[in-house]
Design a protein around this motif. Structure first.
Motif, mmCIF file in Angstrom:
data_model
loop_
_atom_site.group_PDB
_atom_site.id
_atom_site.type_symbol
_atom_site.label_atom_id
_atom_site.label_comp_id
_atom_site.label_asym_id
_atom_site.label_seq_id
_atom_site.Cartn_x
_atom_site.Cartn_y
_atom_site.Cartn_z
ATOM 1 N N GLY A 10 0.834 -1.194 0.000
ATOM 2 C CA GLY A 10 0.000 0.000 0.000
ATOM 3 C C GLY A 10 0.868 1.242 0.000
ATOM 4 O O GLY A 10 1.696 1.438 0.898
ATOM 5 N N TRP A 13 -0.039 7.677 2.029
ATOM 6 C CA TRP A 13 0.917 8.388 2.895
ATOM 7 C C TRP A 13 1.464 7.465 3.984
ATOM 8 O O TRP A 13 2.639 7.554 4.354
ATOM 9 C CB TRP A 13 0.284 9.630 3.518
ATOM 10 C CG TRP A 13 0.304 10.845 2.638
ATOM 11 C CD1 TRP A 13 -0.783 11.516 2.142
ATOM 12 C CD2 TRP A 13 1.458 11.548 2.142
ATOM 13 N NE1 TRP A 13 -0.371 12.587 1.372
ATOM 14 C CE2 TRP A 13 0.994 12.628 1.361
ATOM 15 C CE3 TRP A 13 2.837 11.368 2.282
ATOM 16 C CZ2 TRP A 13 1.851 13.531 0.723
ATOM 17 C CZ3 TRP A 13 3.707 12.269 1.638
ATOM 18 C CH2 TRP A 13 3.209 13.324 0.880
ATOM 19 N N THR A 41 -5.406 7.987 -1.116
ATOM 20 C CA THR A 41 -6.340 9.096 -0.908
ATOM 21 C C THR A 41 -5.601 10.433 -0.855
ATOM 22 O O THR A 41 -6.218 11.487 -1.040
ATOM 23 C CB THR A 41 -7.150 8.909 0.391
ATOM 24 O OG1 THR A 41 -6.226 8.789 1.481
ATOM 25 C CG2 THR A 41 -8.025 7.676 0.345
ATOM 26 N N VAL A 44 -5.831 13.268 -3.583
ATOM 27 C CA VAL A 44 -6.877 14.284 -3.663
ATOM 28 C C VAL A 44 -7.018 15.086 -2.367
ATOM 29 O O VAL A 44 -7.992 15.778 -2.174
ATOM 30 C CB VAL A 44 -8.251 13.662 -4.027
ATOM 31 C CG1 VAL A 44 -8.256 13.173 -5.450
ATOM 32 C CG2 VAL A 44 -8.624 12.554 -3.066
ATOM 33 N N ILE A 47 -4.458 19.269 2.587
ATOM 34 C CA ILE A 47 -4.341 20.161 3.755
ATOM 35 C C ILE A 47 -3.360 19.556 4.762
ATOM 36 O O ILE A 47 -3.483 18.377 5.122
ATOM 37 C CB ILE A 47 -5.701 20.330 4.465
ATOM 38 C CG1 ILE A 47 -6.789 20.740 3.483
ATOM 39 C CG2 ILE A 47 -5.592 21.332 5.613
ATOM 40 C CD1 ILE A 47 -8.195 20.663 4.078
ATOM 41 N N GLY A 334 -6.172 11.547 8.218
ATOM 42 C CA GLY A 334 -5.281 12.589 7.706
ATOM 43 C C GLY A 334 -3.944 12.097 7.198
ATOM 44 O O GLY A 334 -3.454 11.024 7.579
HETATM 45 C C1 LIG Z 1 -11.377 12.927 -0.751
HETATM 46 C C2 LIG Z 1 -10.415 12.935 0.406
HETATM 47 C C3 LIG Z 1 -9.829 14.134 0.811
HETATM 48 C C4 LIG Z 1 -8.936 14.149 1.880
HETATM 49 N N1 LIG Z 1 -8.341 15.335 2.226
HETATM 50 C C5 LIG Z 1 -7.400 15.356 3.196
HETATM 51 C C6 LIG Z 1 -6.658 16.545 3.466
HETATM 52 O O1 LIG Z 1 -6.812 17.570 2.791
HETATM 53 N N2 LIG Z 1 -5.724 16.505 4.474
HETATM 54 C C7 LIG Z 1 -5.512 15.380 5.218
HETATM 55 O O2 LIG Z 1 -4.649 15.403 6.105
HETATM 56 N N3 LIG Z 1 -6.207 14.232 4.976
HETATM 57 C C8 LIG Z 1 -7.132 14.191 3.979
HETATM 58 N N4 LIG Z 1 -7.801 13.023 3.696
HETATM 59 C C9 LIG Z 1 -7.559 11.828 4.538
HETATM 60 C C10 LIG Z 1 -6.210 11.207 4.213
HETATM 61 O O3 LIG Z 1 -6.018 11.192 2.816
HETATM 62 C C11 LIG Z 1 -6.105 9.790 4.761
HETATM 63 O O4 LIG Z 1 -6.554 9.689 6.103
HETATM 64 C C12 LIG Z 1 -4.654 9.280 4.742
HETATM 65 O O5 LIG Z 1 -3.924 9.827 3.677
HETATM 66 C C13 LIG Z 1 -4.722 7.755 4.668
HETATM 67 O O6 LIG Z 1 -3.481 7.211 4.259
HETATM 68 P P1 LIG Z 1 -3.276 5.627 4.233
HETATM 69 O O7 LIG Z 1 -1.920 5.426 3.670
HETATM 70 O O8 LIG Z 1 -3.600 5.042 5.546
HETATM 71 O O9 LIG Z 1 -4.412 5.044 3.244
HETATM 72 P P2 LIG Z 1 -4.738 5.266 1.707
HETATM 73 O O10 LIG Z 1 -4.501 6.658 1.288
HETATM 74 O O11 LIG Z 1 -6.108 4.689 1.521
HETATM 75 O O12 LIG Z 1 -3.671 4.359 0.956
HETATM 76 C C14 LIG Z 1 -3.774 2.951 0.908
HETATM 77 C C15 LIG Z 1 -3.061 2.485 -0.353
HETATM 78 O O13 LIG Z 1 -3.007 1.063 -0.364
HETATM 79 C C16 LIG Z 1 -3.231 0.617 -1.678
HETATM 80 N N5 LIG Z 1 -3.650 -0.789 -1.600
HETATM 81 C C17 LIG Z 1 -4.787 -1.293 -1.055
HETATM 82 N N6 LIG Z 1 -4.799 -2.643 -1.148
HETATM 83 C C18 LIG Z 1 -3.646 -2.997 -1.761
HETATM 84 C C19 LIG Z 1 -3.082 -4.256 -2.143
HETATM 85 N N7 LIG Z 1 -3.704 -5.404 -1.884
HETATM 86 N N8 LIG Z 1 -1.876 -4.258 -2.774
HETATM 87 C C20 LIG Z 1 -1.203 -3.096 -3.029
HETATM 88 N N9 LIG Z 1 -1.716 -1.874 -2.688
HETATM 89 C C21 LIG Z 1 -2.914 -1.817 -2.045
HETATM 90 C C22 LIG Z 1 -4.276 1.581 -2.214
HETATM 91 O O14 LIG Z 1 -4.297 1.594 -3.621
HETATM 92 C C23 LIG Z 1 -3.797 2.905 -1.616
HETATM 93 O O15 LIG Z 1 -2.892 3.583 -2.472
HETATM 94 C C24 LIG Z 1 -8.658 12.961 2.592
HETATM 95 C C25 LIG Z 1 -9.234 11.746 2.178
HETATM 96 C C26 LIG Z 1 -10.081 11.729 1.078
HETATM 97 C C27 LIG Z 1 -10.626 10.416 0.610
#
Ligand SMILES: Cc1cc2nc3c(=O)[nH]c(=O)nc-3n(C[C@H](O)[C@H](O)[C@H](O)COP(=O)(O)OP(=O)(O)OC[C@H]3O[C@@H](n4cnc5c(N)ncnc54)[C@H](O)[C@@H]3O)c2cc1C
Length: 430
Positions: A10, A13, A41, A44, A47, A334
């Motif tokens: 994954g 961030w 996520t 898009v 902030i 976030g």
């Molecule tokens: C529309 C929107 C706007 C947002 N705006 C903001 C903002 O302005 N500021 C802020 O701080 N937060 C914001 N957030 C929240 C923030 O983006 C998330 O809380 C945070 O970035 C989550 O990061 P993550 O790495 O946990 O998950 P994710 O961003 O969901 O990343 C998970 C990754 O794992 C990958 N993945 C999943 N399964 C597999 C697999 N089996 N094999 C390989 N890859 C896989 C996915 O493709 C994805 O790229 C926003 C969220 C959304 C949806």
């Protein structure tokens, strides 16, 4: 000591921060991402540094793990701006950010593999030994980090949301999320709110700037923010906002105004807004959604399947070599929050591989209190419907009441020095 191999699944961030931290701790790192771009996520969002996120970013920098915040600062379109309820915010350019992070990781020597969706995992003797991708590759590792997030599963958007709104996650093209913790049988939970509803709807959309009036675009590009009052007859109240993942924006100011932020496109601070109603607002007569494409109807649903972990980020249960980062770790909202937990997961994955004690961040730091507090809350079913962020709502209130919120960088550096952990995440442990 022999080379330690960390596999991060994954590339949001949480995953990119985990990969960078594991690399800095001395491991050989492979990062697998199912889509054709990193950041998940974060593609898009935009902030950062708003409210308590400023303190968290500076603490991480003092701990030696400031790389991703530095990358964000380099890609900022606006710095130190205010919008309702949020002070000293920065906004990164969502078009610049992903290529910048990817080239940083490649420069560090991380093996970044895109369109590499993990589909299955092989265990042996209480350890995960390899994962297999949709392309048929088998990737072996000493320790695995699940950073797969909690969204990207269309069935959840259909069952608990307003249907698939065709968002940046592009599940139909790159296949839905598959969590390593699910494959390994780690206990997982859904965020269920007091009213029994599962999950939460993502809280913002993107509009094409080309589809907005010149006045709005000029204001956005000059100040970073445009607040446009919604005529009384078009106001829908705060009911829709309370369904948001980002509870820090569920206030009257966001129900009574269209709040736009300049992140490259115009970020519309509401989960969805019917296009016909939006086009009745001055300057928005030609408005069109960039993300989700059907932003007039709904948005992605998140906060399904986070894993039972300890506050070192190690997953609980029999399979001992899995760590979790980002939303996978709990109901934390976030980019900043995902970077904090991802950095800890990446650093601790290498400590575990090397057989040295895992790092627990102390409660004297905002980042330590955040991780320790939220992980504790996740063990209690009634707390899983709440969302936790440095930027507002319940956690920012706690942060202020504990005296952990400050924008004084000298004070933050001193706080980290007093904990004895200055620069710890910037050093190799092998
Ligand atoms: C529309 C929107 C706007 C947002 N705006 C903001 C903002 O302005 N500021 C802020 O701080 N937060 C914001 N957030 C929240 C923030 O983006 C998330 O809380 C945070 O970035 C989550 O990061 P993550 O790495 O946990 O998950 P994710 O961003 O969901 O990343 C998970 C990754 O794992 C990958 N993945 C999943 N399964 C597999 C697999 N089996 N094999 C390989 N890859 C896989 C996915 O493709 C994805 O790229 C926003 C969220 C959304 C949806």
């Amino acid at each position: 000591m022999s080379t330690k191999r960390i596999v991060v699944v994954g590339g949001g961030w949480g995953g990119v921060a985990a990969a960078a931290a594991a690399c800095k701790a001395g491991a050989e790192v492979t990062l697998l991402e199912r889509a054709d771009m990193l950041l998940g996520t974060g593609l898009v969002g935009g902030i950062f540094r708003n409210n308590g996120r400023f303190t968290a970013a500076e603490e991480m920098t003092a701990l030696g793990s400031g790389d991703m915040f530095d990358a964000m600062d380099q890609c900022a379109r606006h710095k130190n701006i205010e919008f309702p309820g949020h002070k000293h915010s920065s906004l990164y350019d969502v078009y610049e950010m992903e290529p910048a992070v990817k080239s940083r990781l490649l420069d560090m020597g991380i093996d970044v593999r895109l369109t590499a969706s993990v589909k299955s995992a092989e265990k042996s003797g209480g350890r995960l030994v390899s994962v297999r991708t949709s392309g048929g590759e088998t990737i072996e590792g000493d320790v695995f980090i699940d950073a797969t997030g909690t969204s990207a599963f269309p069935g959840n958007c259909i069952k608990y949301g307003n249907g698939c709104a065709m968002c940046i996650l592009r599940c139909h093209s790159f296949s839905p999320r598959v969590s390593i913790t699910t494959l390994a049988g780690v206990e997982e939970w859904d965020a269920v709110k007091a009213n029994g509803n599962a999950g939460a709807m993502s809280g913002s959309c993107k509009l094409f700037k080309e589809s907005l009036s010149k006045d709005i675009v000029d204001t956005l590009e000059r100040t970073g923010v445009a607040v446009i009052p919604i005529p009384k007859e078009l106001q829908t109240g705060s009911e829709k906002l309370s369904a948001k993942a980002c509870q820090q924006y569920a206030t009257a100011a966001f129900a009574e105004n269209i709040v736009l932020l300049d992140t490259g496109p115009a970020k519309l601070m509401t989960p969805y807004y019917p296009l016909e109603a939006l086009r009745q607002i001055t300057g928005c007569e030609r408005a069109r959604y960039e993300d989700p494409i059907a932003g007039g109807l709904g948005n992605s649903m998140r906060y399904f399947r986070f894993a039972n972990c300890s506050n070192t980020t190690q997953a609980a249960g029999e399979t001992t070599n899995i760590f979790c980062a980002g939303e996978k770790l709990g109901a934390m909202v976030g980019h900043t929050e995902a970077i904090v937990t991802g950095s800890l997961a990446g650093h601790n994955a290498v400590r575990y591989a090397a057989g040295i004690p895992l790092l627990t961040l102390p409660d004297s730091l905002a980042v330590g209190d955040f991780v320790n507090h939220v992980i504790g809350e996740m063990k209690r079913p009634e707390c899983r419907g709440t969302k936790y962020t440095f930027s507002g709502s319940v956690y920012f209130e706690r942060m202020k009441s504990l005296g952990l919120y400050t924008t004084d960088i000298g004070e933050i550096e001193e706080r980290v020095r007093a904990s004895g952990l200055s620069g710890i995440m910037g050093k190799t442990v092998i």
